[in-house]
Design a protein around this motif. Sequence first.
Motif, PDB file in Angstrom:
ATOM      1  N   LEU A 178    -100.077   9.891 -35.598  1.00 33.60           N
ATOM      2  CA  LEU A 178    -100.228  11.316 -35.324  1.00 33.60           C
ATOM      3  C   LEU A 178     -99.368  11.715 -34.125  1.00 33.60           C
ATOM      4  CD1 LEU A 178    -101.845  13.974 -35.938  1.00 33.60           C
ATOM      5  CD2 LEU A 178    -103.483  13.196 -34.210  1.00 33.60           C
ATOM      6  N   LEU A 179     -99.367  10.881 -33.100  1.00 36.87           N
ATOM      7  CA  LEU A 179     -98.567  11.160 -31.910  1.00 36.87           C
ATOM      8  C   LEU A 179     -97.079  11.212 -32.246  1.00 36.87           C
ATOM      9  CD1 LEU A 179    -100.413   8.892 -29.311  1.00 36.87           C
ATOM     10  CD2 LEU A 179    -100.350  11.389 -29.315  1.00 36.87           C
ATOM     11  N   ARG A 180     -96.617  10.255 -33.023  1.00 37.41           N
ATOM     12  CA  ARG A 180     -95.188  10.212 -33.368  1.00 37.41           C
ATOM     13  C   ARG A 180     -94.766  11.433 -34.172  1.00 37.41           C
ATOM     14  NH1 ARG A 180     -96.318   4.729 -34.474  1.00 37.41           N
ATOM     15  NH2 ARG A 180     -96.455   5.202 -36.703  1.00 37.41           N
ATOM     16  N   ARG A 181     -95.643  11.893 -35.051  1.00 39.77           N
ATOM     17  CA  ARG A 181     -95.293  13.030 -35.896  1.00 39.77           C
ATOM     18  C   ARG A 181     -95.330  14.355 -35.157  1.00 39.77           C
ATOM     19  NH1 ARG A 181     -98.502  10.004 -39.319  1.00 39.77           N
ATOM     20  NH2 ARG A 181    -100.322  11.307 -38.978  1.00 39.77           N
ATOM     21  N   ILE A 182     -96.269  14.504 -34.236  1.00 43.42           N
ATOM     22  CA  ILE A 182     -96.489  15.821 -33.633  1.00 43.42           C
ATOM     23  C   ILE A 182     -95.808  15.994 -32.280  1.00 43.42           C
ATOM     24  CG2 ILE A 182     -98.252  17.469 -32.904  1.00 43.42           C
ATOM     25  CD1 ILE A 182    -100.148  16.228 -34.842  1.00 43.42           C
ATOM     26  N   GLU A 183     -95.636  14.927 -31.522  1.00 43.87           N
ATOM     27  CA  GLU A 183     -95.048  15.068 -30.182  1.00 43.87           C
ATOM     28  C   GLU A 183     -93.692  15.783 -30.192  1.00 43.87           C
ATOM     29  OE1 GLU A 183     -96.517  11.942 -26.855  1.00 43.87           O
ATOM     30  OE2 GLU A 183     -95.376  11.069 -28.502  1.00 43.87           O
ATOM     31  N   PRO A 184     -92.777  15.468 -31.103  1.00 43.17           N
ATOM     32  CA  PRO A 184     -91.497  16.199 -31.105  1.00 43.17           C
ATOM     33  C   PRO A 184     -91.679  17.692 -31.335  1.00 43.17           C
ATOM     34  CG  PRO A 184     -91.327  14.187 -32.399  1.00 43.17           C
ATOM     35  CD  PRO A 184     -92.784  14.375 -32.103  1.00 43.17           C
ATOM     36  N   VAL A 185     -92.658  18.055 -32.172  1.00 38.20           N
ATOM     37  CA  VAL A 185     -92.915  19.471 -32.437  1.00 38.20           C
ATOM     38  C   VAL A 185     -93.480  20.145 -31.192  1.00 38.20           C
ATOM     39  CG1 VAL A 185     -94.218  21.098 -33.874  1.00 38.20           C
ATOM     40  CG2 VAL A 185     -93.330  18.992 -34.865  1.00 38.20           C
ATOM     41  N   MET A 186     -94.376  19.458 -30.493  1.00 38.00           N
ATOM     42  CA  MET A 186     -95.007  20.028 -29.302  1.00 38.00           C
ATOM     43  C   MET A 186     -93.989  20.386 -28.226  1.00 38.00           C
ATOM     44  SD  MET A 186     -98.198  20.487 -29.657  1.00 38.00           S
ATOM     45  CE  MET A 186     -99.693  19.944 -30.483  1.00 38.00           C
ATOM     46  N   ARG A 187     -92.892  19.644 -28.172  1.00 35.74           N
ATOM     47  CA  ARG A 187     -91.875  19.915 -27.155  1.00 35.74           C
ATOM     48  C   ARG A 187     -91.128  21.206 -27.430  1.00 35.74           C
ATOM     49  NH1 ARG A 187     -89.955  14.488 -28.440  1.00 35.74           N
ATOM     50  NH2 ARG A 187     -91.220  12.930 -27.345  1.00 35.74           N
ATOM     51  N   THR A 188     -91.206  21.696 -28.669  1.00 34.35           N
ATOM     52  CA  THR A 188     -90.438  22.887 -29.043  1.00 34.35           C
ATOM     53  C   THR A 188     -91.258  24.168 -29.038  1.00 34.35           C
ATOM     54  OG1 THR A 188     -90.883  22.669 -31.424  1.00 34.35           O
ATOM     55  CG2 THR A 188     -89.026  21.417 -30.528  1.00 34.35           C
ATOM     56  N   VAL A 189     -92.570  24.074 -28.838  1.00 35.29           N
ATOM     57  CA  VAL A 189     -93.408  25.281 -28.882  1.00 35.29           C
ATOM     58  C   VAL A 189     -93.955  25.590 -27.483  1.00 35.29           C
ATOM     59  CG1 VAL A 189     -94.064  24.865 -31.269  1.00 35.29           C
ATOM     60  CG2 VAL A 189     -95.500  23.984 -29.442  1.00 35.29           C
ATOM     61  N   PRO A 190     -94.207  26.873 -27.184  1.00 33.68           N
ATOM     62  CA  PRO A 190     -94.793  27.240 -25.892  1.00 33.68           C
ATOM     63  C   PRO A 190     -96.153  26.577 -25.709  1.00 33.68           C
ATOM     64  CG  PRO A 190     -93.943  29.174 -27.033  1.00 33.68           C
ATOM     65  CD  PRO A 190     -93.916  28.048 -28.031  1.00 33.68           C
ATOM     66  N   GLU A 191     -96.525  26.328 -24.464  1.00 34.53           N
ATOM     67  CA  GLU A 191     -97.783  25.646 -24.188  1.00 34.53           C
ATOM     68  C   GLU A 191     -98.984  26.395 -24.749  1.00 34.53           C
ATOM     69  OE1 GLU A 191     -97.965  24.967 -19.992  1.00 34.53           O
ATOM     70  OE2 GLU A 191     -96.664  23.202 -20.087  1.00 34.53           O
ATOM     71  N   ASP A 192     -98.929  27.737 -24.744  1.00 27.77           N
ATOM     72  CA  ASP A 192    -100.088  28.495 -25.214  1.00 27.77           C
ATOM     73  C   ASP A 192    -100.247  28.468 -26.731  1.00 27.77           C
ATOM     74  OD1 ASP A 192     -97.940  30.050 -25.894  1.00 27.77           O
ATOM     75  OD2 ASP A 192     -98.683  31.899 -24.968  1.00 27.77           O
ATOM     76  N   GLN A 193     -99.300  27.836 -27.438  1.00 31.58           N
ATOM     77  CA  GLN A 193     -99.400  27.736 -28.894  1.00 31.58           C
ATOM     78  C   GLN A 193     -99.697  26.314 -29.359  1.00 31.58           C
ATOM     79  OE1 GLN A 193     -96.026  29.455 -30.929  1.00 31.58           O
ATOM     80  NE2 GLN A 193     -95.898  31.195 -29.517  1.00 31.58           N
ATOM     81  N   ARG A 194     -99.781  25.382 -28.434  1.00 28.69           N
ATOM     82  CA  ARG A 194     -99.909  23.978 -28.811  1.00 28.69           C
ATOM     83  C   ARG A 194    -101.233  23.670 -29.519  1.00 28.69           C
ATOM     84  NH1 ARG A 194     -97.322  20.850 -23.541  1.00 28.69           N
ATOM     85  NH2 ARG A 194     -95.160  21.512 -23.921  1.00 28.69           N
ATOM     86  N   VAL A 195    -102.316  24.290 -29.094  1.00 29.81           N
ATOM     87  CA  VAL A 195    -103.603  24.019 -29.731  1.00 29.81           C
ATOM     88  C   VAL A 195    -103.574  24.488 -31.186  1.00 29.81           C
ATOM     89  CG1 VAL A 195    -106.087  24.405 -29.650  1.00 29.81           C
ATOM     90  CG2 VAL A 195    -104.811  24.179 -27.527  1.00 29.81           C
ATOM     91  N   ASN A 196    -102.951  25.645 -31.439  1.00 25.02           N
ATOM     92  CA  ASN A 196    -102.838  26.141 -32.809  1.00 25.02           C
ATOM     93  C   ASN A 196    -101.987  25.206 -33.665  1.00 25.02           C
ATOM     94  OD1 ASN A 196    -104.359  28.561 -32.610  1.00 25.02           O
ATOM     95  ND2 ASN A 196    -102.663  29.558 -31.568  1.00 25.02           N
ATOM     96  N   VAL A 197    -100.909  24.706 -33.086  1.00 33.87           N
ATOM     97  CA  VAL A 197    -100.033  23.788 -33.816  1.00 33.87           C
ATOM     98  C   VAL A 197    -100.773  22.491 -34.139  1.00 33.87           C
ATOM     99  CG1 VAL A 197     -97.942  22.378 -33.659  1.00 33.87           C
ATOM    100  CG2 VAL A 197     -97.911  24.753 -32.883  1.00 33.87           C
ATOM    101  N   LEU A 198    -101.557  21.999 -33.173  1.00 35.41           N
ATOM    102  CA  LEU A 198    -102.329  20.783 -33.398  1.00 35.41           C
ATOM    103  C   LEU A 198    -103.373  21.000 -34.499  1.00 35.41           C
ATOM    104  CD1 LEU A 198    -103.151  17.910 -32.765  1.00 35.41           C
ATOM    105  CD2 LEU A 198    -104.508  18.770 -30.835  1.00 35.41           C
ATOM    106  N   ALA A 199    -104.016  22.165 -34.485  1.00 36.94           N
ATOM    107  CA  ALA A 199    -105.010  22.476 -35.523  1.00 36.94           C
ATOM    108  C   ALA A 199    -104.367  22.491 -36.899  1.00 36.94           C
ATOM    109  CB  ALA A 199    -105.674  23.818 -35.224  1.00 36.94           C
ATOM    110  N   GLN A 200    -103.180  23.053 -37.000  1.00 38.26           N
ATOM    111  CA  GLN A 200    -102.479  23.094 -38.282  1.00 38.26           C
ATOM    112  C   GLN A 200    -102.129  21.683 -38.753  1.00 38.26           C
ATOM    113  OE1 GLN A 200     -99.109  25.673 -37.646  1.00 38.26           O
ATOM    114  NE2 GLN A 200    -100.390  27.432 -37.132  1.00 38.26           N
ATOM    115  N   ALA A 201    -101.687  20.841 -37.807  1.00 39.80           N
ATOM    116  CA  ALA A 201    -101.325  19.465 -38.160  1.00 39.80           C
ATOM    117  C   ALA A 201    -102.550  18.680 -38.622  1.00 39.80           C
ATOM    118  CB  ALA A 201    -100.672  18.784 -36.960  1.00 39.80           C
ATOM    119  N   LEU A 202    -103.678  18.868 -37.951  1.00 34.26           N
ATOM    120  CA  LEU A 202    -104.909  18.177 -38.332  1.00 34.26           C
ATOM    121  C   LEU A 202    -105.406  18.652 -39.696  1.00 34.26           C
ATOM    122  CD1 LEU A 202    -106.763  18.192 -34.889  1.00 34.26           C
ATOM    123  CD2 LEU A 202    -105.825  16.192 -36.065  1.00 34.26           C
ATOM    124  N   SER A 203    -105.270  19.946 -39.959  1.00 30.80           N
ATOM    125  CA  SER A 203    -105.681  20.485 -41.261  1.00 30.80           C
ATOM    126  C   SER A 203    -104.846  19.869 -42.380  1.00 30.80           C
ATOM    127  CB  SER A 203    -105.544  22.006 -41.281  1.00 30.80           C
ATOM    128  OG  SER A 203    -106.495  22.612 -40.421  1.00 30.80           O
TER     129      SER A 203
END
Length: 230
Positions: free
Chosen positions: A124-149
């Motif tokens: 999960l870390l390998r797949r999502i960490e690169p994406v997290m670096r490209t999104v604003p901090e205030d959107q990271r929780v939403n991005v994580l929720a989408q990835a978990l879904s």
Amino acid sequence: MKPVSSAIEPGNERSTRARVARLILEHGPVTAAALGERLGLTPAAVRRHLDALLADGMIEPRTARPRGQRGRGRPAKLFAITDAGRSAFEHAYDDLAGSALRFLAERMGAEAVTEFARSQVEGLLRRIEPVMRTVPEDQRVNVLAQALSAEGYAASATKAKSGGDQLCQHHCPVAHAAAEFPQLCEAETEAFAQLLGAPVQRLATIAHGDGVCTTHVSPVRIRESKETGR
């Protein structure tokens, strides 16, 4: 095991009923009217599917009085998923996971289970960490929720009234195994903190009998805390 009533129903009926159950899992407790709006069903169709799910023990009714109308007004009727309904969603390998972890613990000890749990979230870390670096901090929780879904956890993100964000997972494929081996939840929580770059706290878990896995994400970033020495 499929409910008996579904065995004699047309395929489209079973498919729609499964969608109703999925929405209740992801967004429940929810009203019949809200289900009808989301699925484009008539009130009669919604009632038919709800009655069947109730008969099969997949959902249960609840009541909630509208806010601001204490003691007045008609309580709203809500529908929530039951343990039996939750187990119908993607729990096929839960028992196998529990058996494998028990075998690992007996042969190699509890530390081996912890290492295994951490190795499971590395993907999960390998797949999502690169994406997290490209999104604003205030959107990271939403991005994580989408990835978990996308991985079957039926996750959602909302703003917490006390500040920060609240991450909810409405489904856990390994809930029974996690109840016996909390290392699975602990490793996942550590991964969330790393991905979000913020302190997180688990408030509830399905493994412990709660309806939803709830994680509070602090508005204070880990990097900021280190820089200020707090």
